[in-house]
Design an enzyme around this catalytic site. Structure first.
Site, mmCIF file in Angstrom:
data_model
loop_
_atom_site.group_PDB
_atom_site.id
_atom_site.type_symbol
_atom_site.label_atom_id
_atom_site.label_comp_id
_atom_site.label_asym_id
_atom_site.label_seq_id
_atom_site.Cartn_x
_atom_site.Cartn_y
_atom_site.Cartn_z
ATOM 1 N N HIS A 24 0.826 -1.222 0.000
ATOM 2 C CA HIS A 24 0.000 0.000 0.000
ATOM 3 C C HIS A 24 0.853 1.261 0.000
ATOM 4 C CE1 HIS A 24 0.113 1.064 4.364
ATOM 5 N NE2 HIS A 24 0.114 -0.230 4.581
ATOM 6 N N ASP B 220 5.824 0.871 7.118
ATOM 7 C CA ASP B 220 4.388 0.670 6.853
ATOM 8 C C ASP B 220 3.889 1.730 5.894
ATOM 9 O OD1 ASP B 220 1.803 -0.244 6.949
ATOM 10 O OD2 ASP B 220 1.393 0.557 8.943
ATOM 11 N N GLU C 274 -4.965 1.874 2.376
ATOM 12 C CA GLU C 274 -5.056 0.698 3.250
ATOM 13 C C GLU C 274 -5.283 1.115 4.690
ATOM 14 O OE1 GLU C 274 -3.788 -2.460 6.016
ATOM 15 O OE2 GLU C 274 -2.880 -0.490 5.792
ATOM 16 N N GLU C 275 -4.674 2.222 5.087
ATOM 17 C CA GLU C 275 -4.650 2.560 6.517
ATOM 18 C C GLU C 275 -6.013 2.947 7.081
ATOM 19 O OE1 GLU C 275 -2.470 1.741 8.365
ATOM 20 O OE2 GLU C 275 -0.497 1.903 7.466
ATOM 21 N N ASP D 34 3.139 -6.338 3.597
ATOM 22 C CA ASP D 34 2.733 -5.231 4.474
ATOM 23 C C ASP D 34 3.037 -5.541 5.936
ATOM 24 O OD1 ASP D 34 1.664 -2.905 5.479
ATOM 25 O OD2 ASP D 34 -0.420 -3.539 5.278
ATOM 26 N N HIS E 89 3.022 2.959 12.962
ATOM 27 C CA HIS E 89 2.004 4.009 13.155
ATOM 28 C C HIS E 89 2.459 5.134 14.080
ATOM 29 C CE1 HIS E 89 -1.727 1.399 11.885
ATOM 30 N NE2 HIS E 89 -0.726 1.303 11.035
#
Lengths: 453, 453
Positions: B265, B277, B311-312, B339, B410
């Site tokens: 992603h 990520d 995606e997030e 991922d 994140h």
């Protein structure tokens, strides 16, 4: 007469009574320690304790009160301290990309103009590299002082970048300085700390950037482009304010005028609650005194706890104690400091006369069970006790496993969870045993040659 | 006819040509990888890529351009995405002490009133414990959803606290929710992530707090006192905006309509530059395509790179691809996703029909030298490819050692330095070999039963 009392070689073996006392101290502390509860109150309930802040004053009041209620003879001794306040702080790369910087002002820095300071960046790996750049490449720029800190032992050699960076950069005409955080963990944390200015040089704003941000600046610069940064710091230094060292005596039963000092610093940086730096040391001192008192272990000499104010950005507490007590330092038989976190204790550093290390090692042998049985000669044993060297006081540092100390040191992550209760108790036990035997044993440690003031 | 093509059991051994191709891919990638350079551009030069942001659109443009210049047939495929913006965010404990909280809004959260939200806190360890508290103990309060995350494997079970927390708290009358960051490192970092609301329930503000702050709140609450927190979040959700998946084909030489999808992603969270990520996955996909093209390895079928948007916080890219290509999914012979960072590759998860795992394991045996030779059956292999399950497409996840993935995931610390170039290259090589052999081998993977939409 005085010299005969304090200059005697410690070649006598430990007495059975001293060994028995050590057993009681270790047993009680490792089973029923209150050290972590003390640290929890200091960090959770009082919090950050930068000199001049409300937190620092609350810490003075609470520790004095608690020591008194634990049965010690406690008092405060006035110290004037710097009053630096952080304010707001932001920074960003403005060219060749737009990206925020994780940064924090260094303690003592002046602020930037209100609209911020915008300038191109020049990088140097260390102060020698900075000097080699010369004014032509530095004038009008923000200097990035980069480095490669990998392990705790790198802190000493690299700390001059933070302390002297603004001076050396200003000397070459720089308008600001960014120092890569002195840290062993890359967690996008900015690690603050003390910096200095020189009177006749421009007082340029100074901040620490997170390792990640230093890396990013490095990569952009390595590409040969002009990299510009904007800094906005509203930190400023206000007039000195009155604060205090907290001093608490467990009065000696035979020679109350002879003193073993155990100490740690009560102030902390403002980004977190100062659990490892140096709440842990404060807890060791307070717990040692509480425990000895609770066990009814009143040694021959006085054990004095000193919680120094302002170790982080001025050393006023340590200097003040040595100055105020200068006439008594000849009867200070040892001064022990704890200021490297709460990892497992490993032993003691010693600044003393011939035979002092062996004498400390003999006492430390009682601490084999907690791993604190080493003793080694050093020329320095701690910032707050160092001024007592002028009075020829033997100095001892209680050492800890500092593998992770600089992961969190001076950052927002220096919080209670970084301290393990059992490891803190081991340290408190080590401090209490060492202090007790130094205060009880007939012979005292050989004194070092007094340092020149 | 179609079923005969794609449903065949893969019992043929790998051919000598396939083995030779794998050798060339591994050799070239491990010596002359460009994967890290791709990732460096994406993270340093473009930066954060949250759906709807300028960064996301720049990422779409740059990746499409780069894939084109690498000789692939690249295009963008329109996807409408949510547009959530963070704004400012602060929080503090106001009683029984005053202390700042390290926090960050969860993606999708509404903001607080402008003057902030002030309320007492109630703690629950997980959603069941929250429900057990009942409305009497929750109404009018800010819920702290605490937990004990220790290792990466805890993320799955605990992520419902973040995703569903605001719903379950609002159902009981809470006015806000704080979720302990889902992280394996205590570095005073707040880790954001997606959260959901339910239409008929109050949309209460939701933020992640650092582990240290959750611990502090816990300790204060454990003391039985009323703990109050003030939150100020100015985040908000704007109307959906147009964005795109980036799709690039290495067109097959014999059966160009049969497709092996490799994907990752393109969007990231906004707190950092999304290196692990999922910039790393994007780099693996782009590098695989570049490398195969550069080596002149044009397999029988088409290998298609898909860089999914969103995606997030929405999965619009993955859902959009499956919907837009629904008629072609019967000729998608596999879809592979990466991922979970850029730790050393460990192998593949497989959602397929009987024999699929064995067939993947056979191909993966070529990757023994980089440690990626395992294959195991799973019911899920990745968020973005999951919607293709409706078309019966065999799904594969490229797995990495994720020991440290959730240290940074994140958070503001998801930056380029967390990726080791050699480990990224191993992953790119593993992806390229798996994609090539899946696209080249005469037989295809047994297909799983199509999921119900």
């Amino acid at each position: 007469m005085l010299l005969m009392l304090v200059g005697v070689r410690s070649d006598a073996a430990l007495t059975a009574e001293e060994r028995a006392a050590a057993e009681r101290i270790l047993g009680a502390e490792l089973v029923d320690s209150q050290a972590f509860a003390i640290l929890e109150h200091l960090t959770d309930r009082i919090g950050a304790r930068l000199s001049g802040s409300v937190g620092a004053e609350r810490a003075v009041a609470w520790t004095a009160e608690r020591l008194t209620s634990d049965g010690l003879r406690a008092r405060t001794e006035k110290v004037m301290v710097p009053h630096w306040v952080r304010g707001g702080e932001t920074g960003e790369i403005t060219a060749p990309i737009a990206a925020p910087l994780a940064l924090t002002a260094l303690g003592g820095s002046d602020g930037t103009p209100e609209k911020g300071l915008l300038a191109p960046v020049v990088e140097a790996f260390g102060l020698d590299a900075l000097k080699a750049l010369g004014p032509g490449k530095v004038r009008g720029r923000i200097v990035l002082l980069n480095h490669t800190m990998n392990v705790a032992a790198d802190y000493g050699p690299l700390s001059s970048l933070r302390v002297q960076g603004a001076i050396e950069a200003a000397r070459l005409g720089a308008v600001g300085v960014l120092v890569r955080s002195l840290s062993t963990l890359d967690a996008r944390l900015a690690h603050t700390g003390m910096m200095r200015y020189e009177k006749d040089l421009s007082h340029i704003p100074a901040a620490a950037v997170a390792a990640e941000d230093a890396d990013l600046l490095h990569r952009l610069l390595a590409n040969g482009e002009t990299v510009e940064v904007r800094l906005r710091l509203t930190c400023r230094t206000l007039p000195d304010v009155e604060s205090a060292n907290v001093v608490a005596d467990l009065v000696g039963r035979e020679r109350p005028d002879e003193v073993v000092v155990i100490g740690a610093h009560l102030d902390s940086w403002d980004l977190a609650t100062g659990a490892i730096d140096d709440g842990a040391g404060v807890a060791m001192v307070m717990e040692s005194l509480r425990l000895l008192r609770a066990l009814g272990l009143q040694p021959r000499r006085t054990i004095r706890g000193v919680l120094y104010m302002n170790e982080e950005n001025g050393d006023r507490g340590g200097e003040g104690y040595a100055a105020d007590h200068a006439p008594q330092l000849a009867r200070h038989v040892a001064a022990l400091e704890a200021d490297s976190g709460a990892g497992r204790p490993t032993g003691f550093t010693v600044v003393g006369g011939d035979g002092a290390v062996a004498a400390v090692a003999e006492i430390a042998s009682l601490l084999q069970s907690v791993g604190a049985d080493s003793a080694r000669a050093e020329t320095y044993a701690g910032t707050d006790i160092d001024p007592m060297r002028q009075g020829g006081v033997p100095l001892l540092g209680l050492r800890q496993d500092a593998t992770h100390y600089f992961d969190w040191h001076h950052s927002a992550a220096d919080t209670l969870d970084k301290v393990k209760p059992n490891e803190l108790a081991m340290n408190a036990a080590a401090m209490a045993v060492m202090a007790y035997v130094l205060a009880e044993h007939d012979a005292t440690l050989p004194r070092p040659a007094p340092a020149q003031p």
